[in-house]
Structure formats: structure tokens, C-alpha cells
Design an enzyme around this catalytic site. Structure first.
Site, PDB file in Angstrom:
ATOM      1  N   ASP A   1       0.819  -1.213   0.000  1.00  0.00           N
ATOM      2  CA  ASP A   1       0.000   0.000   0.000  1.00  0.00           C
ATOM      3  C   ASP A   1       0.859   1.272   0.000  1.00  0.00           C
ATOM      4  OD1 ASP A   1      -2.321   1.438  -0.013  1.00  0.00           O
ATOM      5  OD2 ASP A   1      -2.689   1.282   2.141  1.00  0.00           O
TER       6      ASP A   1
ATOM      7  N   GLY B   1       0.395   5.379  -4.445  1.00  0.00           N
ATOM      8  CA  GLY B   1      -0.150   6.663  -4.900  1.00  0.00           C
ATOM      9  C   GLY B   1       0.343   7.802  -4.026  1.00  0.00           C
TER      10      GLY B   1
ATOM     11  N   ARG C   1       0.121   9.636  -9.677  1.00  0.00           N
ATOM     12  CA  ARG C   1       0.015   8.386  -8.896  1.00  0.00           C
ATOM     13  C   ARG C   1       0.696   7.193  -9.577  1.00  0.00           C
ATOM     14  NH1 ARG C   1      -3.540   7.263  -5.207  1.00  0.00           N
ATOM     15  NH2 ARG C   1      -3.940   5.220  -6.101  1.00  0.00           N
TER      16      ARG C   1
ATOM     17  N   HIS D   1       3.170   3.402  -8.724  1.00  0.00           N
ATOM     18  CA  HIS D   1       3.025   1.974  -9.019  1.00  0.00           C
ATOM     19  C   HIS D   1       4.310   1.416  -9.644  1.00  0.00           C
ATOM     20  CE1 HIS D   1      -1.002   2.063  -7.684  1.00  0.00           C
ATOM     21  NE2 HIS D   1      -1.491   2.759  -8.687  1.00  0.00           N
TER      22      HIS D   1
ATOM     23  N   GLU E   1     -11.706  -5.193  -5.384  1.00  0.00           N
ATOM     24  CA  GLU E   1     -12.273  -3.839  -5.258  1.00  0.00           C
ATOM     25  C   GLU E   1     -11.508  -2.814  -6.112  1.00  0.00           C
ATOM     26  OE1 GLU E   1     -11.642  -5.818  -2.425  1.00  0.00           O
ATOM     27  OE2 GLU E   1     -13.762  -6.384  -2.463  1.00  0.00           O
TER      28      GLU E   1
ATOM     29  N   LEU F   1      11.987 -19.977  -3.332  1.00  0.00           N
ATOM     30  CA  LEU F   1      10.911 -19.088  -2.861  1.00  0.00           C
ATOM     31  C   LEU F   1       9.640 -19.250  -3.708  1.00  0.00           C
ATOM     32  CD1 LEU F   1      10.045 -16.457  -1.185  1.00  0.00           C
ATOM     33  CD2 LEU F   1      10.746 -15.193  -3.232  1.00  0.00           C
TER      34      LEU F   1
ATOM     35  N   ARG G   1      -5.773  -1.877   8.494  1.00  0.00           N
ATOM     36  CA  ARG G   1      -6.906  -2.598   7.910  1.00  0.00           C
ATOM     37  C   ARG G   1      -6.406  -3.858   7.245  1.00  0.00           C
ATOM     38  NH1 ARG G   1      -8.755   2.425   6.136  1.00  0.00           N
ATOM     39  NH2 ARG G   1      -7.463   2.307   4.283  1.00  0.00           N
TER      40      ARG G   1
HETATM   41  C1  FPP Z   1      -1.862   0.114  -3.388  1.00  0.00           C
HETATM   42  O1  FPP Z   1      -1.365   1.444  -3.393  1.00  0.00           O
HETATM   43  C2  FPP Z   1      -1.227  -0.636  -4.458  1.00  0.00           C
HETATM   44  C3  FPP Z   1      -1.872  -1.223  -5.496  1.00  0.00           C
HETATM   45  C4  FPP Z   1      -3.343  -1.199  -5.678  1.00  0.00           C
HETATM   46  C5  FPP Z   1      -1.134  -1.922  -6.563  1.00  0.00           C
HETATM   47  C6  FPP Z   1       0.129  -2.635  -6.169  1.00  0.00           C
HETATM   48  C7  FPP Z   1       0.890  -2.832  -7.400  1.00  0.00           C
HETATM   49  C8  FPP Z   1       2.215  -2.771  -7.534  1.00  0.00           C
HETATM   50  C9  FPP Z   1       3.175  -2.678  -6.411  1.00  0.00           C
HETATM   51  C10 FPP Z   1       2.735  -2.800  -8.931  1.00  0.00           C
HETATM   52  C11 FPP Z   1       3.483  -3.964  -9.334  1.00  0.00           C
HETATM   53  C12 FPP Z   1       2.859  -5.271  -9.062  1.00  0.00           C
HETATM   54  C13 FPP Z   1       3.239  -6.374  -9.709  1.00  0.00           C
HETATM   55  C14 FPP Z   1       2.766  -7.713  -9.263  1.00  0.00           C
HETATM   56  C15 FPP Z   1       4.152  -6.304 -10.844  1.00  0.00           C
HETATM   57  P1  FPP Z   1      -2.392   2.618  -3.642  1.00  0.00           P
HETATM   58  O2  FPP Z   1      -2.454   2.920  -5.083  1.00  0.00           O
HETATM   59  O3  FPP Z   1      -3.713   2.265  -3.021  1.00  0.00           O
HETATM   60  O4  FPP Z   1      -1.712   3.795  -2.875  1.00  0.00           O
HETATM   61  P2  FPP Z   1      -2.441   4.912  -2.020  1.00  0.00           P
HETATM   62  O5  FPP Z   1      -3.159   4.195  -0.898  1.00  0.00           O
HETATM   63  O6  FPP Z   1      -1.336   5.761  -1.536  1.00  0.00           O
HETATM   64  O7  FPP Z   1      -3.390   5.602  -2.932  1.00  0.00           O
END
Ligand code: FPP
Length: 263
Positions: free
Chosen positions: A41, A44, A54, A58, A88, A152, A215
Site C-alpha cells: 500500500d 499513490g 500516482r 506503481h 475492489e 521461494l 486494515r
Molecule cells: C496500493 O497502493 C497498491 C496497489 C493497488 C497496486 C500494487 C501494485 C504494484 C506494487 C505494482 C506492481 C505489481 C506487480 C505484481 C508487478 P495505492 O495505489 O492504493 O496507494 P495509495 O493508498 O497511496 O493511494
């Protein structure tokens, strides 16, 4: 030292972070968690804090994942489960979803050979049949080519929901009862577990959630019954430098796990 104090020292909310070497020295190999789960998490917010869009977060999150996988291989951790896309997350803007799917494709394209060399076995949990064809195809390829690796297990949760996983398990057991292949009385916890997406994988010992929220977000609801939880304000892309992941491991080693009993 009291558990609360140890957790405070090792949650590193301030600036006094011990160095990587110092943290690695504190690790006791025999007490490492076998299975670490991560809610990746804060991508963004990491980008926004730097004045970037944002989606840059990622990409940085993907780079953090690459590093954490390397670290887990190096330490001999057996399973790493990462929450990459929840059921979601489809509520996000179409553009962001598209970028996440492309990153997934890119990750597999770029990393598959190295993961294979490192003896990593890729598994996926969730409804991947609903993902775009290109991403699904790369995932199938990566699963097939690493299926016999016994290092792993990198378990990627994609289009995953913990409640959906439990409903799917209940459905498949109900179908067996309907077909006369199973007596309802024969269903116990062990059998239920064998019908989850994670069948054959031990429950997580440690669950890491970056970015400050306390959470579970519909992640591994059944499997985390006795998992140790570790939280930090650092964002997931900050895990690239190993410090936070190592800190979580050190904190885990100081926990007393009682599984509802007494020591
Ligand atoms: C949550 O951060 C993150 C995600 C919904 C996506 C996680 C994806 C990656 C780490 C990209 C690479 C993954 C793979 C498997 C190659 P958020 O966008 O909700 O951040 P925020 O809470 O700060 O808005």
C-alpha cells in the site's frame, strides 16, 4: 525490553533507522518467518508526496517488489505473498487499471528469467480469468516455466478477495456434497483449507502493511488467524532499500507467538 517498546523501536516512524548491515546482523536464521504476506500500500501517496502522478508510484512499487523478492531469496524465506490487485481495485479509473495491468505484464517480461534462475516458483491467487488477455497470458507462462522450482514461492494475489476465496471454497465443497462425493460431517478446517486458493501453502507468519492504515482490506481472511501483524508509516516504494522489510523481520523475531495458549 517490553514488546510494545521493541515494536516502537523497530517500527521506525522516526528518522533513527539502523543501517541494513546492523539489521541483518540481528537476524536469527532459524527464527525467520517461513511465509511473509504484504499489502503493497501507499504507491499513490508516495508519488503524490513527490509531486508526481500516482502511476509513478506503481512503477516504484514494482521496483520495490523486485528488491524484496531478491532479499527473500537471499534470506531463504519460503513464501512471499503480495497483494497486487484486489477485487475492489476495479473501482479505480480505467487509466490506472490499465497501467497496473501493463506493469504486471512488464514485470513478468523483465523478471521471469532472473526469477527462474533464482529458483523462484510463481503462483497466482484470485480470479485471473477476468484479467486482460496479455497479462493473463504472461502469468500463465510464468507459472508454467517456474512450476518445478523449489525455492521461494512468489504468490501474487491478483483480482483477489478474501471473502470471495472463502465463498469459492464453500461452493466447491457444496458441489461435492451435492454429487454424493462428500458427507457434510467430513468437512473440517483441514479440508476447508485444501479448497482455498492457497491449498498446500502454510499460513503467513508475518503480515506487513505499509502506509499507516490498520486494515486487512479483504486479504487472506482465513489464513491470517494467527499471523503477526507489522505496520509502518513508510510507503511501499520505500521498501526498495531493504530497511523496512528487514525491520519487520527483526520485530517478528521478538514476538511471542502463543496461538491462543500459554507459554
Ligand atoms: C496500493 O497502493 C497498491 C496497489 C493497488 C497496486 C500494487 C501494485 C504494484 C506494487 C505494482 C506492481 C505489481 C506487480 C505484481 C508487478 P495505492 O495505489 O492504493 O496507494 P495509495 O493508498 O497511496 O493511494
Amino acid at each position: 525490553m517490553k514488546k510494545e517498546l521493541i515494536d516502537k523501536v523497530f517500527s521506525f516512524k522516526g528518522s533513527k533507522q539502523p543501517g541494513i548491515l546492523q539489521l541483518r546482523k540481528q537476524l536469527i536464521r532459524e527464527r525467520l518467518p517461513g511465509h511473509v504476506a504484504v499489502i503493497m500500500d501507499g504507491n499513490g501517496r508516495w508519488a503524490q508526496a513527490k509531486g508526481l502522478p500516482r502511476v509513478f508510484g506503481h512503477r516504484a512499487g514494482m521496483e520495490a517488489l523486485q528488491e524484496v523478492v531478491r532479499l527473500c531469496v537471499d534470506l531463504g524465506i519460503k513464501v512471499l505473498t503480495v497483494y497486487a490487485f484486489s477485487t475492489e481495485n476495479w473501482k479505480r479509473p480505467q487509466e490506472e487499471i490499465g497501467i497496473l495491468m501493463n506493469l504486471l505484464y512488464e514485470y513478468v517480461q523483465k523478471e521471469l528469467d532472473e526469477l527462474d534462475r533464482q529458483n523462484v516458483c510463481i503462483r497466482v491467487i484470485g480470479h485471473i480469468q477476468e484479467l486482460p488477455f496479455r497479462a493473463r497470458h504472461e502469468l500463465d507462462r510464468s507459472r508454467a516455466s517456474t512450476a518445478n522450482n523449489d525455492g521461494l514461492i512468489l504468490n501474487i494475489a491478483l483480482n483477489y478477495g478474501g471473502r470471495m476465496e472463502i465463498v469459492d471454497a464453500a461452493r466447491s465443497l457444496a458441489a461435492k456434497v451435492r454429487d454424493g462425493a462428500l458427507e457434510p460431517e467430513a468437512i473440517d478446517e483441514t479440508m476447508f483449507e485444501q479448497h482455498l486458493y492457497t491449498a498446500g501453502i502454510p499460513d503467513p507468519d508475518l503480515l506487513i502493511r505499509p502506509a499507516g492504515d490498520f486494515r486487512i482490506s479483504n486479504f487472506l481472511l482465513w489464513q491470517i488467524a494467527y499471523t503477526e501483524f507489522w505496520n509502518t508509516n513508510a510507503y511501499w516504494p520505500d521498501f526498495k532499500d531493504h530497511v523496512h522489510f528487514l525491520s519487520a523481520l527483526v520485530a517478528f523475531q521478538k514476538r511471542e507467538r502463543r496461538y491462543g495458549g500459554l507459554l
